[in-house]
Design an enzyme around this catalytic site. Sequence first.
Site, PDB file in Angstrom:
ATOM      1  N   PHE A 158       3.974   8.555  10.456  1.00  0.00           N
ATOM      2  CA  PHE A 158       3.064   9.297   9.582  1.00  0.00           C
ATOM      3  C   PHE A 158       3.825  10.303   8.710  1.00  0.00           C
ATOM      4  CE2 PHE A 158      -1.462   8.935  11.628  1.00  0.00           C
ATOM      5  CZ  PHE A 158      -1.454   7.580  11.381  1.00  0.00           C
ATOM      6  N   TRP A 206      -3.991  -0.028   4.145  1.00  0.00           N
ATOM      7  CA  TRP A 206      -3.294   0.774   5.154  1.00  0.00           C
ATOM      8  C   TRP A 206      -2.970  -0.075   6.373  1.00  0.00           C
ATOM      9  CZ3 TRP A 206      -3.867   2.938  10.102  1.00  0.00           C
ATOM     10  CH2 TRP A 206      -3.123   4.102  10.336  1.00  0.00           C
ATOM     11  N   TRP A 257       0.829  -1.216   0.000  1.00  0.00           N
ATOM     12  CA  TRP A 257       0.000   0.000   0.000  1.00  0.00           C
ATOM     13  C   TRP A 257       0.856   1.255   0.000  1.00  0.00           C
ATOM     14  CZ3 TRP A 257      -4.991   1.879   0.323  1.00  0.00           C
ATOM     15  CH2 TRP A 257      -5.161   3.140   0.908  1.00  0.00           C
ATOM     16  N   ASP A 287       0.281   9.098   1.126  1.00  0.00           N
ATOM     17  CA  ASP A 287       0.909  10.399   0.863  1.00  0.00           C
ATOM     18  C   ASP A 287       2.363  10.351   0.383  1.00  0.00           C
ATOM     19  OD1 ASP A 287      -1.292  10.623   2.496  1.00  0.00           O
ATOM     20  OD2 ASP A 287      -0.317  11.850   4.006  1.00  0.00           O
TER      21      ASP A 287
HETATM   22  C1  FRU Z   1      -3.165  12.027   4.856  1.00  0.00           C
HETATM   23  C2  FRU Z   1      -2.860  11.317   6.155  1.00  0.00           C
HETATM   24  C3  FRU Z   1      -1.934  12.129   7.000  1.00  0.00           C
HETATM   25  C4  FRU Z   1      -1.246  11.103   7.871  1.00  0.00           C
HETATM   26  C5  FRU Z   1      -1.131   9.927   6.919  1.00  0.00           C
HETATM   27  C6  FRU Z   1      -1.260   8.588   7.584  1.00  0.00           C
HETATM   28  O1  FRU Z   1      -3.575  11.194   3.838  1.00  0.00           O
HETATM   29  O2  FRU Z   1      -4.067  11.024   6.846  1.00  0.00           O
HETATM   30  O3  FRU Z   1      -2.566  13.157   7.726  1.00  0.00           O
HETATM   31  O4  FRU Z   1       0.001  11.541   8.316  1.00  0.00           O
HETATM   32  O5  FRU Z   1      -2.159  10.080   5.956  1.00  0.00           O
HETATM   33  O6  FRU Z   1      -0.949   7.561   6.703  1.00  0.00           O
END
Ligand code: FRU
Length: 478
Positions: free
Chosen positions: A87, A49, A22, A25
């Site tokens: 993240f 995810w 997967w 961002d």
């Molecule tokens: C945006 C988000 C961010 C976070 C990340 C987690 O798509 O929700 O705010 O850091 O994805 O994967």
Amino acid sequence: MTELPQLDVYRPRYHFTAPAGWINDPNGLIQWNGKYHLFYQHYPFAPHWGPMHWGHAVSDDLVHWQHLPVALRPAPARVEGDMSGIFSGSAVDDNGVLTLVYTWFRDPKVHKGVPAEVQCIATSTDGINFAQYDDNPVVSVVPSAATAGFRDPKVWKDSDGLWKMALGSGHEGKGKVLLYSSPDLRTWTYLGVLCEGDGTNGAMWECPNLFPLGEKHVLLVSVNERGIKQGTRYMVGTFRDNRFYVETQGETDFGPDFYAAQVLTDAQGRVIMIGWMDRWGAQHPTEQDGWAGAMSLARELFLLPDGRLGSRPVAEVAGLRAGEPYRLENFVVVNGEDMPPQATGTSLEIAVEFEIEHATAREIGLEVRRSPLGDEKAVIRYDKVTGLLTLDRSRVGRGDGGCFSAPYVSQPGLTLKLRIFVDSSSVEVFTEDGQLAGSACIYPADRESVGVRLFASGGQVLVRSLKVWTLADAGING
Ligand code: FRU
């Protein structure tokens, strides 16, 4: 209809995907020691995810990417179902040390009594191996103005010589961006709220990016909330005394699949944006092949004469063109016209210029990934009466459908010039003047959905010029 074989047919030819698993961002975009680095939210073990890692790739031209080992890994899960991970965040060059600044997410189901989101750093001198800082987190106190999230640090060296960090957050129904400063990336001072929404544009703003562009500053934020179109929004304005004053705002992309966009400024001074070409909640027919998610093409940003944000694919994308285009000039399309086989396919760039003013047809445009009978297709349509440009994927086969539109501001006598990028599971459309960009994932079910057709519904249109290139495989995705 011919059923597709199970052969990873949706794997893009020239859009970036992870080797497996997967992605969401883009993270840590930077040009460092001459190479472009793309990090990304990544779960390597399944096409959904999970505990987030930072995947990593490098490129000389923003088009051909080379995969590198995963840069950041979360600590081992404490218990089954612990979603703690690394993240989103950004990268800076700290005197030759490639420094990543990211949010450490601790799953509140497992980690009680600590903030779920704090900010950390990791460093590398070779651009491949990263060490997490011993004294992490570097920002652990959540200000009272940040009750809805505290994440996605975007760091830059400001004109006052200090590092600045923008963080995504929200409070009492309003998205907010918080601002910090630091002399050394390790000790941070909270400077207050950089910018906040008015309550109509999201209760939480993710992935902020603040950067100078021309005479202005631009702030990007991403909003993913029920009732609001999911996407990356921009604000053009002024950055003064630690506050951002909004003058103009809009969407960076009118399609369904462009999220969490991040920018870098390169050695040539170009501001380049890459987005996650996907969306939260999307269906992923690619799960059967063990992966999900792709990156958009890299886009150069600029300001339009009327102050809005414009974008176009970086010039290097033209390097994908395999040979001479199929080309036609000054021809009239009545109702519709199928392109010959050499101007069809699953990996194409199409540049077309329609003469709109004297067209007798109300709706003008193109169908791509069209099945022989036309029952499956993605449609790019301009409506002369409403002035809307629409990306219509309601009949593309598998995955999500829907129509996505934006007003195209044309001046009398002007033509509509479109540039369209077709890949195995996506279409990206740009107006040549940079006003509009629209991205959508599409998953045709029919193996024969490779056609291209120009149309002028119920009338005719003069096509000033058409060029169709077959694009080469960028060699990213194996
Ligand atoms: C945006 C988000 C961010 C976070 C990340 C987690 O798509 O929700 O705010 O850091 O994805 O994967």
